[in-house]
Scaffold this active site. Structure first.
Site, PDB file in Angstrom:
ATOM      1  N   CYS A 266      12.879   7.069  -3.149  1.00 21.12           N
ATOM      2  CA  CYS A 266      11.675   7.874  -2.910  1.00 21.12           C
ATOM      3  C   CYS A 266      11.092   7.569  -1.528  1.00 21.12           C
ATOM      4  CB  CYS A 266      10.681   7.687  -4.055  1.00 21.12           C
ATOM      5  SG  CYS A 266       9.631   9.135  -4.260  1.00 21.12           S
TER       6      CYS A 266
ATOM      7  N   HIS B 292      13.866   8.901  -8.777  1.00 24.14           N
ATOM      8  CA  HIS B 292      13.722   7.520  -9.264  1.00 24.14           C
ATOM      9  C   HIS B 292      14.806   7.184 -10.292  1.00 24.14           C
ATOM     10  CE1 HIS B 292       9.875   6.518  -7.369  1.00 24.14           C
ATOM     11  NE2 HIS B 292       9.638   7.815  -7.462  1.00 24.14           N
TER      12      HIS B 292
ATOM     13  N   GLU C 214      15.744   4.451 -11.217  1.00 26.83           N
ATOM     14  CA  GLU C 214      15.422   3.227 -11.980  1.00 26.83           C
ATOM     15  C   GLU C 214      14.878   3.544 -13.378  1.00 26.83           C
ATOM     16  OE1 GLU C 214      13.727   4.369  -9.376  1.00 26.83           O
ATOM     17  OE2 GLU C 214      11.603   3.810  -9.413  1.00 26.83           O
TER      18      GLU C 214
HETATM   19  N1  GLN Z   1       4.395   8.785  -1.035  1.00 30.42           N
HETATM   20  C1  GLN Z   1       5.613   9.534  -1.095  1.00 30.42           C
HETATM   21  C2  GLN Z   1       5.392  10.937  -1.628  1.00 30.42           C
HETATM   22  O1  GLN Z   1       4.392  11.203  -2.272  1.00 30.42           O
HETATM   23  C3  GLN Z   1       6.653   8.819  -1.932  1.00 30.42           C
HETATM   24  C4  GLN Z   1       6.303   8.708  -3.372  1.00 30.42           C
HETATM   25  C5  GLN Z   1       7.119   7.668  -4.097  1.00 30.42           C
HETATM   26  O2  GLN Z   1       7.762   6.822  -3.493  1.00 30.42           O
HETATM   27  N2  GLN Z   1       7.058   7.676  -5.408  1.00 30.42           N
HETATM   28  O3  GLN Z   1       6.209  11.792  -1.444  1.00 30.42           O
END
Ligand code: GLN
Length: 548
Positions: free
Chosen positions: A381, A507, A509
């Protein structure tokens, strides 16, 4: 008709109630029953999505896109329970529901009270997960004695009455503090917390005791007498030596599954089959070598802030039969001390998700170091977004490349806000959340890992790879290898010549289990193990461990 187990906690928080509830779920599955796990959180927030990870740990995301408590991660890692938007309710959500009904006139002028209106709403939430399962396991967050927990305790007490004898069961998890000065284990706090439960009308059927020293016969007898629980239902959950994945085996050895089956008048088709978990523990205890992975993040001081990341890495370790050592690095420190000084000698670098500008440049420096030194890199992310910024600046020569999350008028906004996010005002539950499809490019590391071309993964973000820079970045060597076809969004980037350099917008994970490790975590750890010299370098797709 489903049966209901309620797990409560006493004396202190952080006893591992989520883990214990998940382990109970696993034991019941091993006896042939289907389970649903659920967490009720007494805090007022509608969900933990807007809470600081420093306080509350990671925000877990369900496949159907709710932001939830991290205990749901334990549930999914241990059991096959369907985890969805009904798997976690908070006081905030329950009151929201009750107040909405009141405004709509649904209560026909009645005076709305905690009993029965709020407790009825809580009971409805519990019953929502009970469809077509044998046993519902509902964990009550917080500690018995907390003011905000009272309506929940009252609701589960009523459940026992509603469901009739033999259909509900209360399991209380508690701490027996050990006083080293006098060499004594104390049962008094446990007696008090069970007394508090009994005051409300809840009699636990089992008391599970966490203690750093073995539970003596005299303690069992005392807890049995004062807590009104048979001696054999006073169970010890001792601290495990190697891994939290030993907990179900510990509880089985204490006979917890038999106690539950007796109490709930269930008929188990067979003895518990935990052979795959036993094999897992064996693999954990006998690694081929040690691999050091750096995790560079903003909330690094709190293990729980990246809970699922560490768990998934450990699954990758299990898959490759290596022990992992984590070098946890606060990304801000990298800005002061330099990536070289802090990353020297690590075998892999993972940059997890996150929000806010603090430490961003440190993450970017760390990624540059990993890219230039051939250190396996996994960006998740925000980690993938930072890898994109790094490649834009240092491979494509786009000076001032940034994400508009941090610099609104960046010279090169290589990461920018999704169109649908521009109008969003409310912060809670409004990100791109939950499962989305992704098509993988043949021949990529991602496609090799998944061994299929269409996948689905969970998301939680507002910002996105900016397609205006796609060809420029591709020419510079950062290749999009996973795309959401419906919206033409880049979901995965890779650098092909590098030993293993993969950034994902989603994600992964949240989709890894100890018994079926996520393919990307498995391959990342394998590449890191190759760097550590454990497997033949240059061929991270083949390893001695998995060939065995
Ligand atoms: N802050 C970034 C976004 O909103 C990444 C979000 C995250 O890593 N969950 O796109």
């Amino acid at each position: 008709m489903p049966k209901y187990i309620f797990t409560t906690g006493g004396v202190v928080s952080s006893l591992g109630k989520g883990l214990t509830s998940a382990a109970i779920g696993l034991l019941l599955e091993a006896r042939g029953f289907s389970v649903a796990l659920q967490k009720l959180d007494p805090y007022i927030n509608v969900d933990p999505g807007t809470m600081n990870p420093f306080q509350h740990g990671e925000v877990y995301v369900t496949r159907d896109g709710t932001e939830a408590d991290l205990d749901l991660g334990h549930y999914e890692r241990f059991t096959h329970s369907d985890i969805n938007r009904h798997s976690n309710y908070t006081t905030g959500q329950i009151y929201n529901e009750v107040i909405r009904k009141e405004r709509r006139g649904d209560y026909l002028g009645a005076c709305i009270q905690v009993v029965p209106h709020v407790t009825n709403a809580i009971k409805e939430c519990i019953r929502r997960v009970s469809d077509s399962v044998d046993v519902v396991i509902t964990e009550l967050g917080g500690t018995v004695g907390d003011i905000e927990g009272l309506p929940f305790l009252e609701a589960i007490r009523q459940m026992a009455l509603d469901e009739g004898p033999g259909n509900t069961m209360f399991i209380h998890l508690t701490l027996l503090p050990y006083l080293p000065t006098s060499g004594e284990t104390k049962t008094k706090p446990t007696q008090h917390s069970v007394a508090k439960l009994r005051e409300i009308g809840i009699q636990p059927a089992v008391v599970i005791c966490r203690s750093s020293v073995p539970l003596e016969e005299e303690h069992r007898a005392k807890i049995s007498l004062f807590c009104n629980v048979p001696k054999e239902a006073v169970i010890e959950e001792r601290d495990v030596d190697h891994s939290i994945y030993e907990v179900p085996l510990v509880l089985r050895d204490e006979g917890l599954d038999d106690l539950i089956i007796d109490h709930l008048r269930l008929e188990s088709p067979h003895a518990p089959d935990l052979s795959d978990w036993e094999e897992l523990i064996e693999a954990i205890k006998t690694p081929h070598g040690e691999v050091e992975i750096a995790v560079a993040g903003k909330y690094i001081e709190l293990h729980d802030a990246y809970k699922s990341i560490y768990e998934s890495l450990s699954h990758g370790g299990i898959a490759n039969r290596v022990k992992l050592r984590f070098r946890k690095i606060a990304s801000e420190r990298i800005e002061e001390e330099g990536a070289g000084a802090l990353l020297e000698g690590v075998h892999g670098l993972l940059v997890p998700g996150g929000f806010g500008e603090r430490g961003i440049e440190g993450k970017i420096q760390a990624i540059r170091y990993a890219r230039e030194n051939g250190i396996p890199f996994f960006g998740i992310c925000l980690g993938m977004q930072c890898a994109t910024i790094e490649a834009a600046r240092n491979l494509a020569g786009l000076e001032g490349a940034h994400s508009t999350e941090f610099v609104k008028d960046a010279a090169h906004p290589v990461i920018s806000l999704l169109e649908e996010q521009r109008e969003v005002v409310d912060m809670g539950g409004t990100m791109r959340l939950g499962n989305y499809d992704c098509r993988l490019t043949d021949g990529s590391r991602a496609a090799a890992a998944y061994a299929e071309s269409d996948i689905e993964e969970r998301h939680r973000h507002r910002y996105e790879f900016n397609n205006e820079y796609r060809s420029r970045l591709t020419e510079s060597g950062l290749i999009p290898t996973g795309v959401n076809v419906d919206h033409d969004l880049v979901e995965i980037v890779e650098i092909p010549g590098h030993p293993w350099f993969v950034g994902v917008q989603f994600h992964p994970e949240f989709n890894s289990r100890p018994t079926s490790p996520h393919p990307l975590f498995r391959d990342f750890v394998r590449a890191a193990a190759a760097r550590a010299g454990i497997f033949e370098a240059g061929d991270p797709t083949r390893s001695e461990a998995t060939d065995e």
